[in-house]
Design an enzyme around this catalytic site. Structure first.
Site, PDB file in Angstrom:
ATOM      1  N   GLY A  33       0.894  -7.260 -20.743  1.00 34.27           N
ATOM      2  CA  GLY A  33      -0.021  -6.412 -20.746  1.00 34.27           C
ATOM      3  C   GLY A  33      -1.128  -6.395 -19.695  1.00 34.27           C
ATOM      4  CB  ALA A  34      -3.125  -4.854 -18.106  1.00 36.20           C
TER       5      ALA A  34
ATOM      6  CD  GLU B   6      -1.141  -2.542   2.016  1.00 31.92           C
ATOM      7  OE1 GLU B   6       0.086  -2.255   2.332  1.00 31.92           O
ATOM      8  OE2 GLU B   6      -1.867  -3.711   1.984  1.00 31.92           O
TER       9      GLU B   6
ATOM     10  N   GLY C 269       6.883  -5.146  -7.467  1.00 33.69           N
ATOM     11  CA  GLY C 269       6.314  -3.777  -7.551  1.00 33.69           C
ATOM     12  C   GLY C 269       5.450  -3.225  -8.726  1.00 33.69           C
ATOM     13  CB  ALA C 270       4.887  -4.868 -12.071  1.00 37.73           C
TER      14      ALA C 270
ATOM     15  CG  ASN D   8       5.499  -0.606  -2.665  1.00 38.74           C
ATOM     16  OD1 ASN D   8       6.320  -0.125  -1.976  1.00 38.74           O
ATOM     17  ND2 ASN D   8       5.647  -1.854  -3.163  1.00 38.74           N
TER      18      ASN D   8
ATOM     19  CG  ASP E 101       2.385  -2.832  -4.873  1.00 40.73           C
ATOM     20  OD1 ASP E 101       1.218  -3.471  -4.882  1.00 40.73           O
ATOM     21  OD2 ASP E 101       3.129  -3.147  -4.285  1.00 40.73           O
TER      22      ASP E 101
ATOM     23  NE  ARG F 173       2.934  -9.855  -1.471  1.00 48.25           N
ATOM     24  CZ  ARG F 173       2.601  -9.663  -2.491  1.00 48.25           C
ATOM     25  NH1 ARG F 173       2.115 -10.618  -3.659  1.00 48.25           N
ATOM     26  NH2 ARG F 173       2.803  -8.421  -3.142  1.00 48.25           N
TER      27      ARG F 173
ATOM     28  CG  ASN G  33      -0.837  -7.169  -3.717  1.00 52.65           C
ATOM     29  OD1 ASN G  33       0.248  -7.650  -4.601  1.00 52.65           O
ATOM     30  ND2 ASN G  33      -0.874  -5.834  -3.286  1.00 52.65           N
TER      31      ASN G  33
HETATM   32  N1  LIG Z   1       8.234  -6.829 -18.068  1.00 50.76           N
HETATM   33  C1  LIG Z   1       7.289  -5.779 -18.129  1.00 50.76           C
HETATM   34  N2  LIG Z   1       7.361  -5.023 -19.309  1.00 50.76           N
HETATM   35  C2  LIG Z   1       6.254  -3.912 -19.475  1.00 50.76           C
HETATM   36  N3  LIG Z   1       5.502  -3.944 -18.612  1.00 50.76           N
HETATM   37  C3  LIG Z   1       5.189  -4.733 -17.576  1.00 50.76           C
HETATM   38  C4  LIG Z   1       6.251  -5.636 -17.285  1.00 50.76           C
HETATM   39  N4  LIG Z   1       6.001  -6.396 -16.264  1.00 50.76           N
HETATM   40  C5  LIG Z   1       4.733  -5.704 -15.793  1.00 50.76           C
HETATM   41  N5  LIG Z   1       4.258  -4.859 -16.578  1.00 50.76           N
HETATM   42  C6  LIG Z   1       3.033  -4.053 -16.374  1.00 50.76           C
HETATM   43  O1  LIG Z   1       2.950  -3.909 -15.044  1.00 50.76           O
HETATM   44  C7  LIG Z   1       1.586  -4.680 -14.855  1.00 50.76           C
HETATM   45  C8  LIG Z   1       1.317  -5.445 -13.560  1.00 50.76           C
HETATM   46  O2  LIG Z   1       2.313  -6.465 -13.522  1.00 50.76           O
HETATM   47  P1  LIG Z   1       2.095  -7.828 -13.079  1.00 50.76           P
HETATM   48  O3  LIG Z   1       3.451  -8.474 -13.190  1.00 50.76           O
HETATM   49  O4  LIG Z   1       1.169  -8.514 -13.939  1.00 50.76           O
HETATM   50  O5  LIG Z   1       1.520  -7.562 -11.771  1.00 50.76           O
HETATM   51  P2  LIG Z   1       1.931  -8.585 -10.355  1.00 50.76           P
HETATM   52  O6  LIG Z   1       3.147  -7.547  -9.940  1.00 50.76           O
HETATM   53  O7  LIG Z   1       0.727  -7.664  -9.326  1.00 50.76           O
HETATM   54  O8  LIG Z   1       1.950  -9.789 -10.506  1.00 50.76           O
HETATM   55  C9  LIG Z   1       1.367  -5.300 -15.991  1.00 50.76           C
HETATM   56  O9  LIG Z   1      -0.103  -5.734 -16.389  1.00 50.76           O
HETATM   57  C10 LIG Z   1       2.121  -4.602 -17.162  1.00 50.76           C
HETATM   58  O10 LIG Z   1       1.080  -3.569 -17.708  1.00 50.76           O
HETATM   59  O1  LIG Z   2       3.570  -5.830   1.325  1.00 47.21           O
HETATM   60  C1  LIG Z   2       4.178  -6.793   1.019  1.00 47.21           C
HETATM   61  O2  LIG Z   2       3.671  -8.002   1.702  1.00 47.21           O
HETATM   62  C2  LIG Z   2       4.864  -6.995  -0.196  1.00 47.21           C
HETATM   63  O3  LIG Z   2       4.982  -8.003  -0.604  1.00 47.21           O
HETATM   64  C3  LIG Z   2       5.470  -5.588  -0.751  1.00 47.21           C
HETATM   65  C4  LIG Z   2       5.900  -5.728  -2.030  1.00 47.21           C
HETATM   66  O4  LIG Z   2       7.202  -4.869  -2.236  1.00 47.21           O
HETATM   67  C5  LIG Z   2       4.666  -5.284  -2.959  1.00 47.21           C
HETATM   68  O5  LIG Z   2       3.415  -5.859  -2.467  1.00 47.21           O
HETATM   69  C6  LIG Z   2       5.025  -5.872  -4.307  1.00 47.21           C
HETATM   70  O6  LIG Z   2       4.032  -6.511  -5.097  1.00 47.21           O
HETATM   71  P1  LIG Z   2       4.029  -6.488  -6.479  1.00 47.21           P
HETATM   72  O7  LIG Z   2       3.372  -5.172  -6.929  1.00 47.21           O
HETATM   73  O8  LIG Z   2       2.709  -7.325  -6.532  1.00 47.21           O
HETATM   74  O9  LIG Z   2       4.910  -6.935  -7.048  1.00 47.21           O
END
Ligand SMILES: Nc1ncnc2c1ncn2[C@@H]1O[C@H](COP(=O)(O)OP(=O)(O)O)[C@@H](O)[C@H]1O
Ligand SMILES: O=C(O)C(=O)C[C@H](O)[C@H](O)COP(=O)(O)O
Length: 314
Positions: A229-230, A36, A253-254, A38, A256, A167, A165
């Site tokens: 993508g998404a 959160e 972190g992607a 982030n 978030d 975990r 998210n």
């Molecule tokens: N390697 C990458 N290149 C470009 N965009 C990315 C990449 N990884 C993640 N993203 C972008 O960030 C979004 C979230 O990443 P994702 O890995 O799917 O989520 P999470 O971290 O929750 O598993 C994706 O839908 C995409 O738009």
């Molecule tokens: O708060 C927690 O428990 C965490 O794991 C912190 C992590 O830095 C992010 O939540 C990353 O998560 P994604 O953006 O899904 O890759």
């Protein structure tokens, strides 16, 4: 008044500098991480007022969290807890592209969050509330805090945003699924990967993203496909977004960042196509550096990326 309220556990983050088994890491970068916070930093960088609430230890790491969030212009309500330490997150690099995250957060200050820490008037005065399904996995009091916050937001007509998210270190799929199904009807926006969506959705075709999104229920459903993508399902309309082209250094972190980009553009009143593009651009920026949030974009950065970018900006 604040635009967005979010809360949860933020930890001190030790990231190994070299690849290989953690015991040979030798040196670490010290920073912070928390789903959160982030998001809070991401939305703040994109121009909105954000309040983050959480418990931290009465220790150096608690100071690090409060001061870093404030430097990012987040109104950080970091409540010092004299009876428990700030939790830790250790990020190892087993290979150059295999990141291994460990938590040392049991009985941490952050996990002791409770409903009394969240003022309903603060939530009622905001435009959006963002929660993650990490918090309910931390402790019964933290779980009650999420319910309390969602109820306060609903009563005041404040948008409720939820990032699944999941975990697996914190709870089983069955436990997470049961909790998620208990709140999903009170959520306006849900962010999930396909696998996370399957924790909630009951559909005959769980491999079809559109069927999966429809089965989730909220008004805005965002499905994230990593480097692919998404997709967004909003008001019965499906949008697909191409990923932006970046070199992935660290994928953590992607998600978030994506949530931050989407929420910032929802707050800005951007049209849905642009909102989804901003979310993807923020997600793409997040993977370009080691930290969980350091490379999150400001508004001016968003135009630097193109889906077909050749990587040169003139
Ligand atoms: N390697 C990458 N290149 C470009 N965009 C990315 C990449 N990884 C993640 N993203 C972008 O960030 C979004 C979230 O990443 P994702 O890995 O799917 O989520 P999470 O971290 O929750 O598993 C994706 O839908 C995409 O738009
Ligand atoms: O708060 C927690 O428990 C965490 O794991 C912190 C992590 O830095 C992010 O939540 C990353 O998560 P994604 O953006 O899904 O890759």
């Amino acid at each position: 008044m604040t635009d967005l309220v979010t809360f949860g556990e933020t930890m001190a983050l030790f990231a190994a500098r070299r690849t290989g088994p953690l015991r040979f890491a030798r040196d670490f970068d010290l920073g912070l991480g928390g789903a959160e916070s982030n998001v809070a930093i991401g939305v703040s960088r994109l121009g909105h007022d954000v309040t983050w609430v959480g418990r931290v230890g009465d220790d150096e790491f608690g100071e690090l969290i409060a001061s870093t969030l404030r430097a990012e212009r987040v109104d950080a309500r970091a409540i010092p807890d004299p009876d428990a330490p700030t939790g830790l997150m250790i990020k190892g690099r087993r290979t150059a592209d295999l990141i291994d995250v460990r938590y040392y957060r049991k009985d941490s200050a952050g996990s002791r969050l409770s409903p009394a820490d969240l003022d309903p008037a603060l939530i009622a005065g905001a435009r959006a509330l963002h929660v993650s399904a990490i918090t309910p996995a931390l402790s019964p009091s933290a779980r009650a805090a999420v319910r309390h916050a969602i109820d306060a937001a609903r009563a005041a007509g404040v948008l409720v945003s939820l990032d699944v998210n999941y975990r697996k270190a914190l709870w089983t799929r069955e436990e997470a699924g049961a909790w998620l199904r208990s709140v999903i009807a009170d959520v306006d926006v849900v962010f999930a990967t396909e696998d996370e969506a399957r924790l909630i959705a009951d559909t005959d075709d769980p491999d079809d993203p559109v069927a999966l999104a429809k089965a989730l229920g909220p008004r805005h459903v965002l499905l994230k496909f990593g480097a692919r993508g998404a997709m967004e399902l909003s008001d019965d309309q499906v949008r697909h977004a191409e990923p932006y082209k970046v070199t992935e250094v660290d994928p953590v972190g992607a998600g978030d960042a994506f949530a931050a980009g989407w929420l910032a553009d929802w707050l800005a009143g951007a049209d849905p196509d642009r909102r989804l593009r901003t979310a993807c651009a923020a997600g793409a920026f997040a993977v370009t550096s080691q930290g969980d949030w350091e490379s999150l974009p400001r508004r001016a950065d968003l135009d630097l990326l193109r889906p077909t970018s050749e990587g040169v900006s003139r």
